[in-house]
Design a protein around this motif. Structure first.
Motif, PDB file in Angstrom:
ATOM      1  N   CYS A   3      11.108  24.172  66.221  1.00  0.00           N
ATOM      2  CA  CYS A   3       9.954  24.319  67.112  1.00  0.00           C
ATOM      3  C   CYS A   3      10.017  23.203  68.137  1.00  0.00           C
ATOM      4  O   CYS A   3      10.468  22.104  67.818  1.00  0.00           O
ATOM      5  CB  CYS A   3       8.639  24.160  66.346  1.00  0.00           C
ATOM      6  SG  CYS A   3       8.397  25.398  65.082  1.00  0.00           S
TER       7      CYS A   3
ATOM      8  N   ARG B 251       7.219  22.026  69.443  1.00  0.00           N
ATOM      9  CA  ARG B 251       6.096  21.169  69.046  1.00  0.00           C
ATOM     10  C   ARG B 251       5.894  21.369  67.549  1.00  0.00           C
ATOM     11  O   ARG B 251       6.224  22.427  67.003  1.00  0.00           O
ATOM     12  CB  ARG B 251       4.822  21.584  69.773  1.00  0.00           C
ATOM     13  CG  ARG B 251       4.442  23.032  69.444  1.00  0.00           C
ATOM     14  CD  ARG B 251       3.111  23.412  69.998  1.00  0.00           C
ATOM     15  NE  ARG B 251       2.838  24.830  69.780  1.00  0.00           N
ATOM     16  CZ  ARG B 251       1.839  25.457  70.339  1.00  0.00           C
ATOM     17  NH1 ARG B 251       1.027  24.837  71.163  1.00  0.00           N
ATOM     18  NH2 ARG B 251       1.625  26.728  70.085  1.00  0.00           N
ATOM     19  N   LEU B 252       5.356  20.368  66.898  1.00  0.00           N
ATOM     20  CA  LEU B 252       5.065  20.533  65.474  1.00  0.00           C
ATOM     21  C   LEU B 252       3.552  20.464  65.284  1.00  0.00           C
ATOM     22  O   LEU B 252       2.951  19.389  65.363  1.00  0.00           O
ATOM     23  CB  LEU B 252       5.772  19.447  64.649  1.00  0.00           C
ATOM     24  CG  LEU B 252       7.278  19.657  64.474  1.00  0.00           C
ATOM     25  CD1 LEU B 252       7.896  18.530  63.669  1.00  0.00           C
ATOM     26  CD2 LEU B 252       7.587  21.002  63.814  1.00  0.00           C
ATOM     27  N   CYS B 253       2.946  21.612  65.070  1.00  0.00           N
ATOM     28  CA  CYS B 253       1.489  21.659  64.895  1.00  0.00           C
ATOM     29  C   CYS B 253       1.147  20.958  63.576  1.00  0.00           C
ATOM     30  O   CYS B 253       1.847  21.146  62.577  1.00  0.00           O
ATOM     31  CB  CYS B 253       1.016  23.104  64.844  1.00  0.00           C
ATOM     32  SG  CYS B 253       1.763  24.150  66.107  1.00  0.00           S
TER      33      CYS B 253
ATOM     34  N   PHE C   6      -1.121  21.370  61.409  1.00  0.00           N
ATOM     35  CA  PHE C   6      -1.576  22.163  60.257  1.00  0.00           C
ATOM     36  C   PHE C   6      -0.432  22.874  59.552  1.00  0.00           C
ATOM     37  O   PHE C   6      -0.563  23.342  58.423  1.00  0.00           O
ATOM     38  CB  PHE C   6      -2.582  23.249  60.714  1.00  0.00           C
ATOM     39  CG  PHE C   6      -1.912  24.376  61.458  1.00  0.00           C
ATOM     40  CD1 PHE C   6      -1.680  24.298  62.818  1.00  0.00           C
ATOM     41  CD2 PHE C   6      -1.469  25.499  60.775  1.00  0.00           C
ATOM     42  CE1 PHE C   6      -1.039  25.321  63.491  1.00  0.00           C
ATOM     43  CE2 PHE C   6      -0.821  26.531  61.447  1.00  0.00           C
ATOM     44  CZ  PHE C   6      -0.604  26.428  62.814  1.00  0.00           C
ATOM     45  N   CYS C   7       0.717  22.977  60.212  1.00  0.00           N
ATOM     46  CA  CYS C   7       1.713  23.966  59.796  1.00  0.00           C
ATOM     47  C   CYS C   7       2.464  23.557  58.531  1.00  0.00           C
ATOM     48  O   CYS C   7       3.002  22.459  58.443  1.00  0.00           O
ATOM     49  CB  CYS C   7       2.702  24.211  60.926  1.00  0.00           C
ATOM     50  SG  CYS C   7       3.909  25.475  60.495  1.00  0.00           S
TER      51      CYS C   7
ATOM     52  N   THR D   9      10.126  24.005  59.053  1.00  0.00           N
ATOM     53  CA  THR D   9      10.637  23.948  60.418  1.00  0.00           C
ATOM     54  C   THR D   9      10.795  22.502  60.845  1.00  0.00           C
ATOM     55  O   THR D   9      10.216  21.613  60.236  1.00  0.00           O
ATOM     56  CB  THR D   9       9.692  24.705  61.379  1.00  0.00           C
ATOM     57  OG1 THR D   9      10.289  24.780  62.662  1.00  0.00           O
ATOM     58  CG2 THR D   9       8.324  24.056  61.493  1.00  0.00           C
TER      59      THR D   9
ATOM     60  N   GLY E 252       9.198  28.487  61.611  1.00  0.00           N
ATOM     61  CA  GLY E 252       9.646  28.109  62.941  1.00  0.00           C
ATOM     62  C   GLY E 252       9.274  29.078  64.047  1.00  0.00           C
ATOM     63  O   GLY E 252       8.396  29.907  63.906  1.00  0.00           O
ATOM     64  N   THR E 253      10.012  28.892  65.127  1.00  0.00           N
ATOM     65  CA  THR E 253       9.724  29.635  66.347  1.00  0.00           C
ATOM     66  C   THR E 253      10.974  30.346  66.835  1.00  0.00           C
ATOM     67  O   THR E 253      11.767  29.760  67.579  1.00  0.00           O
ATOM     68  CB  THR E 253       9.173  28.670  67.437  1.00  0.00           C
ATOM     69  OG1 THR E 253       8.026  28.012  66.920  1.00  0.00           O
ATOM     70  CG2 THR E 253       8.804  29.401  68.709  1.00  0.00           C
TER      71      THR E 253
ATOM     72  N   ASP F  67       5.411  32.477  69.274  1.00  0.00           N
ATOM     73  CA  ASP F  67       4.470  31.445  69.699  1.00  0.00           C
ATOM     74  C   ASP F  67       4.254  31.663  71.193  1.00  0.00           C
ATOM     75  O   ASP F  67       5.189  31.516  71.987  1.00  0.00           O
ATOM     76  CB  ASP F  67       5.093  30.063  69.424  1.00  0.00           C
ATOM     77  CG  ASP F  67       4.235  28.939  69.986  1.00  0.00           C
ATOM     78  OD1 ASP F  67       3.232  29.220  70.670  1.00  0.00           O
ATOM     79  OD2 ASP F  67       4.581  27.765  69.736  1.00  0.00           O
TER      80      ASP F  67
ATOM     81  N   ARG G 201      -2.256  21.751  68.608  1.00  0.00           N
ATOM     82  CA  ARG G 201      -1.712  23.025  69.096  1.00  0.00           C
ATOM     83  C   ARG G 201      -2.551  23.509  70.274  1.00  0.00           C
ATOM     84  O   ARG G 201      -3.559  24.176  70.106  1.00  0.00           O
ATOM     85  CB  ARG G 201      -1.739  24.059  67.968  1.00  0.00           C
ATOM     86  CG  ARG G 201      -1.117  25.401  68.329  1.00  0.00           C
ATOM     87  CD  ARG G 201      -1.272  26.403  67.204  1.00  0.00           C
ATOM     88  NE  ARG G 201      -0.900  27.714  67.646  1.00  0.00           N
ATOM     89  CZ  ARG G 201       0.288  28.298  67.391  1.00  0.00           C
ATOM     90  NH1 ARG G 201       1.177  27.681  66.667  1.00  0.00           N
ATOM     91  NH2 ARG G 201       0.555  29.500  67.860  1.00  0.00           N
TER      92      ARG G 201
ATOM     93  N   ARG H 287       3.203  16.417  57.793  1.00  0.00           N
ATOM     94  CA  ARG H 287       2.544  16.324  59.095  1.00  0.00           C
ATOM     95  C   ARG H 287       1.037  16.568  58.992  1.00  0.00           C
ATOM     96  O   ARG H 287       0.277  16.202  59.871  1.00  0.00           O
ATOM     97  CB  ARG H 287       3.200  17.251  60.114  1.00  0.00           C
ATOM     98  CG  ARG H 287       3.135  18.719  59.804  1.00  0.00           C
ATOM     99  CD  ARG H 287       3.945  19.507  60.815  1.00  0.00           C
ATOM    100  NE  ARG H 287       5.333  19.618  60.408  1.00  0.00           N
ATOM    101  CZ  ARG H 287       5.929  20.753  60.018  1.00  0.00           C
ATOM    102  NH1 ARG H 287       5.255  21.883  59.993  1.00  0.00           N
ATOM    103  NH2 ARG H 287       7.181  20.766  59.668  1.00  0.00           N
TER     104      ARG H 287
HETATM  105  S1  SF4 Z   1       6.129  27.221  63.202  1.00  0.00           S
HETATM  106 FE1  SF4 Z   1       4.577  27.699  64.757  1.00  0.00          FE
HETATM  107  S2  SF4 Z   1       2.731  26.920  63.804  1.00  0.00           S
HETATM  108 FE2  SF4 Z   1       4.437  25.945  62.728  1.00  0.00          FE
HETATM  109  S3  SF4 Z   1       4.840  24.009  63.800  1.00  0.00           S
HETATM  110 FE3  SF4 Z   1       6.152  25.540  64.718  1.00  0.00          FE
HETATM  111  S4  SF4 Z   1       4.958  26.262  66.485  1.00  0.00           S
HETATM  112 FE4  SF4 Z   1       3.520  25.252  65.149  1.00  0.00          FE
END
Ligand code: SF4
Ligand SMILES: C[S@@+](CC[C@H](N)C(=O)[O-])C[C@H]1O[C@@H](n2cnc3c(N)ncnc32)[C@H](O)[C@@H]1O
Length: 451
Positions: free
Chosen positions: A60, A62-64, A66-67, A71, A112-113, A146, A183, A250
């Motif tokens: 990803c 960015r690393l949200c 909450f996730c 990833t 992931g993304t 995403d 996010r 995280r």
């Molecule tokens: S998988 Fe999606 S929700 Fe999780 S960190 Fe990556 S962008 Fe954010």
């Protein structure tokens, strides 16, 4: 007793139980078993059968906060490109062991993304996948998207390869919530991606939401729900935010005192269910809603709903083959999980072409328990008659499970359909009830809360 008190009495707000996307849950897979069995199980997939394919992209931009997904953050495309080159090697190695004539019934790109890939890289990977597996005429090709990382040119490539279900992460549109979960994602951005997908002819749109996020209030969430409905999704997944900072580091960025309390969390879930059902969506299992025309709603109506690693599915292919770090494959004989860490995955493929690591060979007794748990999770029932027909040699065990469920949960089941049916207002308890049938686990702390 109020409904909240009844659910509380059965431990809904304290219990930590598996999500039962597989049985046994992946934390009970045995070290090395995947590596031992992978080649044999691939070789014995029935010739000409339907298979589903899952491809994991663990990157990803960015690393949200909450996730909890597996990833890693990256600013450059270099590690992604190195990973994709190895993934193609894995595809070739696995395909070489499989029999002829398989039909790919499902293809799912998750992460992931997956939409982090450049258009050229996505084109290359999909060309390799479709060259390795013949697509069934009615293949479902779905991708997790995403909206902040979904270039129009990339969406065009996906559509060219037949994308017919997009699964879009929303979580919440409220600015104070987005700030607290790291996010940023505007409604306009999300809407533009939905419109682009529809313009490209992608017929099915899923949206993912979370309740129980920091600073979420009933007013802010009601506003998010309104906006979500204005996008007219075909299917909605609404999960309770799992705060598990001991597993997902995280999440320490999220302050516990900013999370809604148990009552508030429950009310948010109830409000979403009410809003969606009033808008014409049917509740599916514990965390999905779908328009009556959607495949999941049809499967639920016809008793074809199943569980897989994405949650609820109408996929009935007996074999699922996972590619990429941490991806899980399901065979009639059991489960194989690839090495979870990306570095270990890359090393394993470089050494020998396959990356099976942990896994589980199903034992005689597991098949029945797996079926009971899947039926509870999908249909909220324990159907003694149906189970007797499917497992004729285990009638005594089946009866004993029914007696035990009725003894432990006399106030939430009623007798129907040749077995037991869970009352509508007790459905949130189903994971707790399933955990009482689970022979691997009764009390676990490794999981997220039951709601
Ligand atoms: S998988 Fe999606 S929700 Fe999780 S960190 Fe990556 S962008 Fe954010
Ligand atoms: C791989 S992620 C999202 C895909 C894509 N990268 C995105 O951000 O839109 C898939 C879904 O898992 C769910 N999820 C992630 N972390 C979670 C958590 N801690 N608790 C509950 N659900 C979670 C979210 O709903 C998310 O949309």
């Amino acid at each position: 007793m109020t409904r909240f008190e009844q659910l509380e009495k059965h431990g809904l707000f304290d219990a930590r139980v598996p999500r039962y996307t597989s049985y046994p849950p992946a934390n009970h897979f045995v070290r090395g078993a995947g590596q031992r069995h992978q080649a044999d199980w691939l070789r014995t997939v029935p010739e000409g059968s339907a298979v589903s394919v899952y491809i994991h992209i663990p990157f990803c931009k960015r690393l949200c906060y909450f996730c909890a997904c597996r990833t890693q953050g990256t600013r450059t495309m270099r590690p992604v490109e190195a990973y994709l080159a190895v993934l193609v090697q894995e595809l070739h190695a696995v395909r070489a062991l499989l029999p002829a004539g398989l039909k790919m019934a499902r293809l799912h790109l998750g992460g992931g993304t997956p939409t982090i890939l450049s258009s050229a890289a996505m084109h290359n990977v999909l060309t390799e996948v479709f060259a390795s597996f013949d697509a069934a005429d009615d293949i479902e090709f779905s991708v997790e998207i995403d909206p902040t990382e979904a270039a129009p040119a990339l969406l065009e490539i996906l559509a060219e390869f037949g994308l017919n279900r997009a699964s879009i992460g929303v979580q919440d549109f409220a600015p104070q919530v987005q700030e607290a979960i790291g996010r940023q994602q505007s409604f306009a951005q999300t809407q533009a991606v939905v419109e682009k997908l529809r313009a490209l002819g992608v017929p099915n749109i899923n949206l993912d939401l979370l309740y129980g996020l920091p600073h979420q209030t009933s007013d802010s969430f009601a506003n998010t729900l309104d906006r979500v409905l204005s996008l007219a999704p075909d299917r909605l997944a609404i999960y309770g935010y799992a705060h598990v900072p001991w597993m997902s580091k995280r999440q320490v960025m999220i302050k516990e005192d900013s999370l809604p309390d148990t009552h508030a969390r429950f009310d948010l879930a109830e409000m979403a269910a009410q809003v969606f059902t009033q808008a014409g969506y049917l509740p599916i299992g514990i965390d999905h809603f779908a328009l009556p025309s959607d495949g999941l709603a049809q499967a639920a109506k016809e008793g074809r709903l199943r569980r897989n690693f994405q949650g609820y599915t109408d996929d009935t292919a007996p074999t699922l083959i996972g590619f990429g770090a941490s991806a899980i494959s399901r065979f009639s004989q059991g489960y194989v999980q690839n090495a979870p860490a990306t570095s270990a995955y890359l090393d394993r493929i470089a050494q020998g072409g396959m990356a099976g690591h942990n896994g589980y060979a199903m034992q005689h007794a597991d098949g029945l328990v797996a079926r009971v748990i899947e039926e509870l999770m999908c249909c909220f029932m324990f159907s003694e008659d149906r189970l007797n027909a499917e497992f004729p040699n285990q009638r005594d065990t089946i009866h004993a499970i029914g007696v035990s469920l009725m003894r432990q949960f006399p106030d939430v089941f009623f007798i129907a359909h040749g077995g037991l049916q869970l009352r509508d207002d007790a459905k949130p308890l189903v994971r707790i009830i399933a955990s009482c049938v689970d022979t691997f686990v009764s009390k676990q702390t490794a999981h997220a809360s039951a709601i």
